[in-house]
Design a protein around this motif. Structure first.
Motif: not given
Length: 385
Positions: A177, A380-382
């Protein structure tokens, strides 16, 4: 005041019982209730409340034992926050922040922890996680500038945990990140007095301004997402405790109240009984959900939370917020004209609950959607935080 030091852990002080923090929270709650009006007027927690928090050792409830802290699990802090919130919501919110951020500080390096607690085991940290500051590389660390809002309890803290985006050229930019945390002394900040709000006035959640300060490398780390972990649960319990207080205050205001214009007394009205009963059920269910989430979180570190548990906790956070606001809204409306006055015990809790519900961790629509994404389309998880 209780004497504490790295060699004298809070939990080992003479006379402490196994669940000493519950009695400590009751003591703090009484002072908080007495100082609530002053805190609302000053738009920050009154000093006697902070003094009682430190006197009882609550501020060190989850602090590492290496620095003399009680090193209790987050569930102990949640119980303490609930007790205080039922007397004064802003005090509970600040307790959740200033005591709970020991969990943040302990994520930093041992050297950074020593910077915070080595010379002052009572040191407190506030936070502003949104990565809004301008971060630049510097020899041995970073230069940081920017305005960081919503720093609850900042006038009683000595340090701040801040969010930032790693600058171009940072060797750590290839980490999972680009968002990272920076730990800065509040002596390097200017506190902007901009906290004029609908609710949670006493939290003093003002803006911190940093102007080209140096943050050494050892006072930074890359966090995992806190979304769906136990981190927001202490603040969530503060909101639930405020809603519990609203229901208690409403029910108490009706006991012994006579009926008017030939009506039955309010406490004997079937409609009122139903409304109160429903609100009690909602806030009690919300409290159970918070504690259940904390219990499930105990076996997992923040960085190793399985996705299925994140989905469960994230979804519950939306439901908890909805239950708390529904219960409070119902009673505020039922209070009629009397409920609009500042002297109304329900009105303050109504404003505080809605201010708390604006927190990004609690928004029901976002919480439910993220929970659904994690379950149905994890690719698709953000993370949102």
């Amino acid at each position: 005041m209780l004497a504490t030091s790295p060699l004298d852990p809070v939990s080992a002080l003479p006379g402490r019982c196994d669940n000493w923090w519950l009695d400590a929270a009751s003591e703090m709650a009484q002072v908080a209730a007495a100082q609530a009006e002053q805190s609302e007027t000053d738009r920050r927690i009154a000093l006697p409340i902070i003094a009682k928090m430190k006197e009882t050792g609550l501020h060190r409830l989850v602090q590492p034992a290496a620095f003399g802290g009680a090193d209790r699990p987050i569930s102990a802090l949640i119980d303490a926050v609930e007790i205080v919130a039922r007397k004064y919501g802003s005090a509970a919110w600040v307790l959740a922040v200033l005591a709970g951020h020991s969990l943040d500080v302990r994520e930093f390096s041992a050297e950074a922890q020593d910077d915070v607690w080595g010379h002052d085991p009572d040191a407190l940290a506030c936070s502003s996680y949104t990565p809004v500051g301008q971060v630049e590389l510097a020899d041995g660390g970073y230069r940081l500038s920017g305005d960081y809002p919503f720093a609850s309890g900042c006038e009683h803290a000595q340090w701040a945990v801040l969010g930032g985006m790693r600058p171009q050229g940072d060797p750590a930019l290839s980490s999972p990140s680009p968002v990272f945390r920076l730990l800065a002394p509040l002596a390097d900040a200017t506190i902007i007095d901009d906290w004029h709000t609908l609710g949670l006035r006493g939290t003093g959640s003002k803006t911190l301004r940093f102007n080209n300060i140096f943050v050494p490398q050892h006072r930074t780390y890359t966090p995992g997402s806190i979304e769906g972990t136990a981190d927001p649960l202490t603040l969530m319990m503060a909101m639930v405790g405020m809603a519990q207080a609203a229901v208690d205050a409403f029910a108490e205001s009706l006991r012994g109240k006579p009926g008017t214009r030939g009506r039955v007394p309010p406490a004997e009205s079937e409609l009122t009984q139903m409304l109160v009963g429903q609100s009690y059920a909602e806030v009690e269910a919300a409290a159970v959900l918070v504690k259940d989430a904390a219990r499930r979180a105990l076996d997992h570190s923040k960085t190793a939370f399985p996705l299925e548990l994140r989905a469960r906790v994230r979804g519950m956070s939306g439901l908890i917020a909805r239950l708390a606001t529904q219960a409070t809204d119902r009673l505020q409306i039922t209070s009629g004209g009397h409920g609009i006055y500042d002297r109304s015990a329900v009105q303050r809790r109504f404003c505080d609950v809605h201010a708390a519900a604006q927190h990004v961790s609690f928004n029901p629509e976002m919480a439910f959607r993220q929970s659904g994404v994690m379950r149905m389309a994890p690719q698709n998880y953000r993370p949102m935080m």
